[in-house]
Design an enzyme around this catalytic site. Structure first.
Site, PDB file in Angstrom:
ATOM      1  N   ASP A  34       0.873  -1.175   0.000  1.00 19.15           N
ATOM      2  CA  ASP A  34       0.000   0.000   0.000  1.00 19.15           C
ATOM      3  C   ASP A  34       0.908   1.223   0.000  1.00 19.15           C
ATOM      4  OD1 ASP A  34      -2.204   1.728   0.256  1.00 19.15           O
ATOM      5  OD2 ASP A  34      -3.327   0.271   1.418  1.00 19.15           O
ATOM      6  N   ASP A  35       0.421   2.374   0.481  1.00 20.57           N
ATOM      7  CA  ASP A  35       1.266   3.561   0.406  1.00 20.57           C
ATOM      8  C   ASP A  35       2.638   3.323   1.035  1.00 20.57           C
ATOM      9  OD1 ASP A  35      -0.776   4.978  -0.821  1.00 20.57           O
ATOM     10  OD2 ASP A  35      -1.487   5.873   1.035  1.00 20.57           O
ATOM     11  N   SER A  68       4.500  -0.524  -3.938  1.00 22.32           N
ATOM     12  CA  SER A  68       3.573   0.252  -3.116  1.00 22.32           C
ATOM     13  C   SER A  68       2.543   1.025  -3.934  1.00 22.32           C
ATOM     14  CB  SER A  68       4.360   1.229  -2.242  1.00 22.32           C
ATOM     15  OG  SER A  68       4.736   2.365  -2.983  1.00 22.32           O
ATOM     16  N   HIS A  69       1.820   1.894  -3.250  1.00 16.27           N
ATOM     17  CA  HIS A  69       0.897   2.824  -3.906  1.00 16.27           C
ATOM     18  C   HIS A  69       1.475   4.240  -3.933  1.00 16.27           C
ATOM     19  CE1 HIS A  69      -2.879   0.138  -3.003  1.00 16.27           C
ATOM     20  NE2 HIS A  69      -1.987  -0.445  -3.764  1.00 16.27           N
ATOM     21  N   GLY A  70       2.778   4.367  -3.664  1.00 18.21           N
ATOM     22  CA  GLY A  70       3.397   5.678  -3.778  1.00 18.21           C
ATOM     23  C   GLY A  70       3.474   6.442  -2.478  1.00 18.21           C
TER      24      GLY A  70
END
Ligand SMILES: *[C@@H]1O[C@H](CO)[C@@H](O)[C@H](O)[C@H]1NC(C)=O
Ligand SMILES: *[C@@H]1O[C@H](CO)[C@@H](O)[C@H](O)[C@H]1NC(C)=O
Ligand SMILES: *[C@@H]1O[C@H](CO)[C@@H](O)[C@H](O)[C@H]1NC(C)=O
Length: 414
Positions: free
Chosen positions: A231-232, A253-255
Site C-alpha cells: 500500500d502507500d 507500493s501505492h506511492g
C-alpha cells in the site's frame, strides 16, 4: 552502582539484569542531505542498562515491562542478539523518558487474533489499532534486530494491528531495524513531534501495509530506508505538518501520498510543509500522489465519504525515479468520484496550493496511456501547482498527462 545491583539481586527487577554504565554518549542520527524542518532535540547519555530476560517461547511481555520499569528515566533496555522474544500482551510504553530500546534480538507478536482485537490500542482514527504504543520524551529504538508482526494469520480479519505505534512521542530516533509481516500499516505516527525514522528495512504485503502514516504530527523525518510493501510507501494524513522524507527505496507500493483528505464532513484536514526528496519508486501504482475528496458524497474501492474541508499547502516532491509505476504523478480533488460532472458541481472543500513536483525520471508500467493525471474540481481550488523537469515516459514513449481544470506549463496534456 552498588545500590542498583542490590536492587536487581533483591528481586525488584525480576525480568532484567541491571548494570550501571559510565562514559556513554547520547544516541544520535544524522539527518541529511536535507535538514529537518526544525532541529531534533538531542538525547541524553544513558547511565544504566537493563537486559531483558527471555522465557524461551512463553510471553516475554512481563520481562520487557520489568526491564522498561527498571531502566526508564535514563537507561537502555537491551534485547540480546540472537534471542527470540515473544510478545503476547499489549504494551503501554507511552510514558517513557530518556530511554533507549536496543533491539538486537527478534521480537515476534503472537497470532492470537481475538486477544489483539480486544486489547490492541485503538487510536480513534479510521480503525487504527496498534500492538503497542510508544510515547513520552526522548526515546530511541535501534539495534539491528527485527520486529515481526505475524501478518499471515490476519488475512481477512478486521481490525488488524499496526506493527509500530508511535503515539505522543516528543523527541526520538527509530533506526536500524527490520520490520516485517505487519498485519496492517507498519507505522502509525500520531500526536508526535521531533521524531526521526532512519535505516529501516520494511517488508510485507498483507493487505493495506502502508510504510508510514503520519497523523496530527509535526517535524518528523523519514529517511534512508527500504520499503517493499503493498500500500502507500508513506501517507500524510490530516495534521501532518513539517515532514521531511528522503532517500527511500519503495517497491510494490501505492506511492508517497498526501491524503486522502476531506473524507469526513465537518472536519478540517490540513497537510502542509512536506518535502519528499530523492525517492526511488518501483512496481507501484503511483509515484507522487495528492488526493482529496469532493464536496459531495463519493464511494469506491470499499471507501466512501467527502464533504470535509481543509488544505494541502507547500508540498514539494523533488528527484523521484520511477520504474514500472502506473502513474508517476497523480493530483486529484475528485478521489473516488468517477463522475467528473458531479465532482465539479460539488467541488472539493480541500484546497491544493503551492505544490512543486520537480525532477521526475524513468518509465511507467504502460498500464495507462498517460504518465500521470491532474484533476482539479475547480480552477480556484488549485493554486500554484508547478511541474518542472518531468522526464517520465510510458514504455511507448508518450509523456502525456491527463488533465482536468488545470494545465501546468512543463507538461503536455493528452
Ligand atoms: C538518494 O537515496 C539513496 C537511497 O537511500 C542514497 O543511496 C543516495 O545517496 C541518495 N542520494 C542523494 C543525492 O541524497
Ligand atoms: C515550505 O516548505 C519548505 C521545504 O520544502 C520550507 O523550507 C519552507 O519553510 C516552507 N514554507 C513555509 C511558509 O513554511
Ligand atoms: C518489480 O517486479 C518485477 C516482476 O515482478 C521483479 O522482477 C522486480 O525485481 C521488481 N523490482 C523491484 C525493484 O522490486
Amino acid at each position: 552502582m552498588h545500590l542498583l545491583h542490590l536492587l536487581a539481586t533483591s528481586g525488584l527487577a525480576l525480568g532484567a539484569t541491571v548494570t550501571q554504565l559510565t562514559g556513554q554518549v547520547a544516541f544520535d542520527i544524522a539527518v541529511g542531505p536535507k535538514p529537518p524542518f526544525k532541529p531534533i532535540p538531542p538525547s541524553t547519555p544513558r547511565t544504566k542498562e537493563c537486559v531483558v530476560k527471555s522465557g524461551g517461547g512463553g510471553d516475554d511481555t512481563p520481562h520487557i515491562m520489568e526491564a522498561v520499569k527498571a531502566c526508564n528515566g535514563g537507561g537502555k533496555v537491551v534485547f540480546t542478539r540472537g534471542v527470540k522474544y515473544t510478545v503476547g500482551t499489549a504494551m503501554d510504553l507511552s510514558k517513557l523518558e530518556h530511554v533507549d530500546l536496543v533491539i538486537n534480538g527478534q521480537i515476534t507478536f503472537t497470532n492470537d487474533v481475538a486477544y489483539w482485537q480486544k486489547h490492541g490500542f485503538k487510536h480513534n482514527f479510521q480503525d487504527a489499532m496498534t500492538f503497542f504504543q510508544l510515547g513520552g520524551v526522548d526515546v530511541n529504538v535501534y539495534g539491528g534486530g527485527t520486529l515481526d508482526g505475524n501478518g499471515g494469520v490476519w488475512k481477512g480479519k478486521s481490525p488488524r494491528p499496526i506493527l509500530f505505534g508511535t503515539i505522543g512521542l516528543k523527541g526520538g530516533r527509530i533506526s536500524d531495524l527490520t520490520l516485517r509481516n505487519s498485519p496492517q500499516w507498519f507505522h502509525l505516527v500520531k500526536d508526535s513531534q521531533d521524531v526521526v525514522y532512519s535505516d529501516l528495512r520494511i517488508s510485507g504485503h498483507n493487505g493495506n501495509t502502508d510504510g508510514w502514516d503520519t497523523y496530527n504530527s509535526r517535524n518528523i523525518v523519514i529517511q534512508n530506508s527500504n520499503i517493499d510493501n503493498g500500500d502507500d510507501c508513506v501517507s500524510f494524513k490530516p495534521g501532518s505538518i513539517d515532514i521531511l522524507v528522503q532517500g527511500l527505496v519503495c517497491s510494490g507500493s501505492h506511492g508517497i501520498s498526501v491524503g486522502s483528505l476531506g473524507q469526513y464532513r465537518g472536519k478540517t484536514d490540513i497537510v502542509e510543509n512536506i518535502m519528499v526528496y530523492n525517492v526511488s519508486m518501483a512496481n507501484a501504482s503511483n509515484g507522487a500522489r495528492i488526493k482529496t475528496w469532493s464536496g459531495g458524497h463519493s464511494a469506491g474501492g470499499g471507501l466512501e465519504g467527502g464533504g470535509g474541508s481543509g488544505r494541502v499547502a507547500n508540498v514539494t516532491y523533488e528527484n523521484m525515479r520511477v520504474s514500472k509505476v502506473d502513474s508517476a504523478i497523480e493530483i486529484t480533488q475528485c478521489y473516488m468520484e468517477k463522475d467528473m460532472a458531479k465532482c465539479k458541481a460539488n467541488p472539493s472543500k480541500v484546497t491544493i496550493s503551492n505544490i512543486l513536483m520537480q525532477g521526475f525520471s524513468g518509465t511507467t508500467s504502460g498500464k495507462k496511456n498517460t504518465v500521470g493525471s491532474l484533476t482539479c474540481a475547480s480552477a480556484a481550488g488549485c493554486k500554484n501547482i508547478v511541474l518542472k523537469d518531468i522526464n517520465v515516459r510510458a514504455p511507448g514513449g508518450s509523456k502525456a498527462f491527463s488533465c482536468n481544470n488545470i494545465h501546468p506549463s512543463g507538461v503536455s496534456c493528452a
